[in-house]
Design a protein around this motif. Structure first.
Motif, mmCIF file in Angstrom:
data_model
loop_
_atom_site.group_PDB
_atom_site.id
_atom_site.type_symbol
_atom_site.label_atom_id
_atom_site.label_comp_id
_atom_site.label_asym_id
_atom_site.label_seq_id
_atom_site.Cartn_x
_atom_site.Cartn_y
_atom_site.Cartn_z
ATOM 1 N N LEU A 18 -9.730 7.576 3.065
ATOM 2 C CA LEU A 18 -10.375 6.586 2.207
ATOM 3 C C LEU A 18 -10.109 6.893 0.734
ATOM 4 O O LEU A 18 -9.720 6.004 -0.037
ATOM 5 C CB LEU A 18 -11.881 6.567 2.484
ATOM 6 N N VAL A 19 -10.280 8.129 0.339
ATOM 7 C CA VAL A 19 -10.046 8.522 -1.048
ATOM 8 C C VAL A 19 -8.560 8.398 -1.396
ATOM 9 O O VAL A 19 -8.198 7.835 -2.437
ATOM 10 C CB VAL A 19 -10.559 9.965 -1.300
ATOM 11 N N SER A 20 -7.691 8.880 -0.530
ATOM 12 C CA SER A 20 -6.254 8.824 -0.779
ATOM 13 C C SER A 20 -5.768 7.379 -0.893
ATOM 14 O O SER A 20 -5.009 7.035 -1.807
ATOM 15 C CB SER A 20 -5.514 9.542 0.352
ATOM 16 N N SER B 276 -7.566 4.745 -1.626
ATOM 17 C CA SER B 276 -8.161 4.134 -2.823
ATOM 18 C C SER B 276 -7.357 4.477 -4.067
ATOM 19 O O SER B 276 -7.101 3.613 -4.917
ATOM 20 C CB SER B 276 -9.604 4.595 -2.989
ATOM 21 N N ILE B 277 -6.953 5.722 -4.168
ATOM 22 C CA ILE B 277 -6.136 6.151 -5.314
ATOM 23 C C ILE B 277 -4.791 5.439 -5.292
ATOM 24 O O ILE B 277 -4.301 4.959 -6.319
ATOM 25 C CB ILE B 277 -5.976 7.683 -5.314
ATOM 26 N N HIS B 278 -4.181 5.320 -4.101
ATOM 27 C CA HIS B 278 -2.884 4.663 -3.966
ATOM 28 C C HIS B 278 -2.972 3.181 -4.359
ATOM 29 O O HIS B 278 -2.130 2.681 -5.113
ATOM 30 C CB HIS B 278 -2.371 4.815 -2.530
ATOM 31 N N VAL B 279 -3.986 2.473 -3.863
ATOM 32 C CA VAL B 279 -4.144 1.055 -4.178
ATOM 33 C C VAL B 279 -4.464 0.879 -5.665
ATOM 34 O O VAL B 279 -3.961 -0.046 -6.310
ATOM 35 C CB VAL B 279 -5.223 0.409 -3.282
ATOM 36 N N ALA B 280 -5.273 1.761 -6.231
ATOM 37 C CA ALA B 280 -5.574 1.686 -7.663
ATOM 38 C C ALA B 280 -4.313 1.897 -8.495
ATOM 39 O O ALA B 280 -4.093 1.209 -9.503
ATOM 40 C CB ALA B 280 -6.634 2.715 -8.037
ATOM 41 N N VAL C 277 -10.480 1.150 5.154
ATOM 42 C CA VAL C 277 -9.539 1.886 4.318
ATOM 43 C C VAL C 277 -8.739 0.884 3.484
ATOM 44 O O VAL C 277 -8.139 -0.039 4.030
ATOM 45 C CB VAL C 277 -8.584 2.742 5.186
ATOM 46 N N PRO C 278 -8.745 1.025 2.155
ATOM 47 C CA PRO C 278 -7.975 0.100 1.310
ATOM 48 C C PRO C 278 -6.489 0.128 1.666
ATOM 49 O O PRO C 278 -5.924 1.172 1.975
ATOM 50 C CB PRO C 278 -8.192 0.649 -0.100
#
Length: 187
Positions: A80-82, A84-88, A125-126
């Motif tokens: 989820l964190v990974s 999110s960072i990738h999509v951001a 998951v984004p």
């Protein structure tokens, strides 16, 4: 002996009462106040929902495995964190246009519960979104973001099957665990 089985009529009533309890809790949370009026209103609304929109029975033949459940939770939060960072990073990159793809992934375990849990975790998951679920064939159609080469499609399929495997290891039955063999066709 022809009496109702533990998962028969009594199990169905138990499941309905648990669902009603959760609906009452959600009703009170939506109102933001736990009062007698909201409690009665929640029971009435929850009963109407369960009466007019009955849920299909979902059987749970597995068992909870705490260690595998912890692995599932930690891996989910990490992904989820990974993601999110990738999509951001994609969102703020000037001029970059990500390519998406829709892939079909045949699940190895085709129970309704497994399909639902896998679809829910993937949707949270984004960068992944469930487009359709084919219950009869056990296939999830998933939109994945930022596909640049054919290997990204293979990686996405393997990641989705890994989510399924972690779910089955956490809450699946012994028979479902045996079905997680690498020789199963993954198209």
């Amino acid at each position: 002996m022809s009496g109702p089985s533990p998962t028969g009529r009594h199990g169905r009533w138990r499941d309905q009462l648990i669902a009603l309890g959760w609906l009452v809790v959600v009703w009170n949370l939506l109102w933001g106040d736990f009062s007698w009026g909201n409690l009665v209103g929640g029971v009435l609304v929850g009963s109407a929902v369960l009466l007019f929109f009955p849920l299909p029975p979902v059987s749970f033949g597995g068992r909870l495995r705490p260690r595998a459940l912890l692995v599932l939770a930690v891996t989910f939060v990490t992904e989820l964190v990974s993601a999110s960072i990738h999509v951001a990073a994609i969102a703020v990159r000037p001029g970059y246009r990500p390519r998406g793809a829709i892939i079909a992934v045949r699940m190895r375990i085709r129970t309704d519960l497994n399909l639902a849990l896998t679809a829910e975790l993937l949707s949270l998951v984004p960068g992944t979104l469930i487009i359709e679920v084919d219950r009869d064939n056990g296939v999830l159609y998933v939109h994945v973001l930022d596909v640049r080469r054919p290997e990204d499609l293979t990686d996405s399929r393997e990641r989705i099957l890994a989510v399924e495997e972690r779910i089955v290891r956490a809450v699946g039955s012994a028979a479902e665990l045996r079905q997680l063999s690498p020789s199963v066709d993954r198209r």
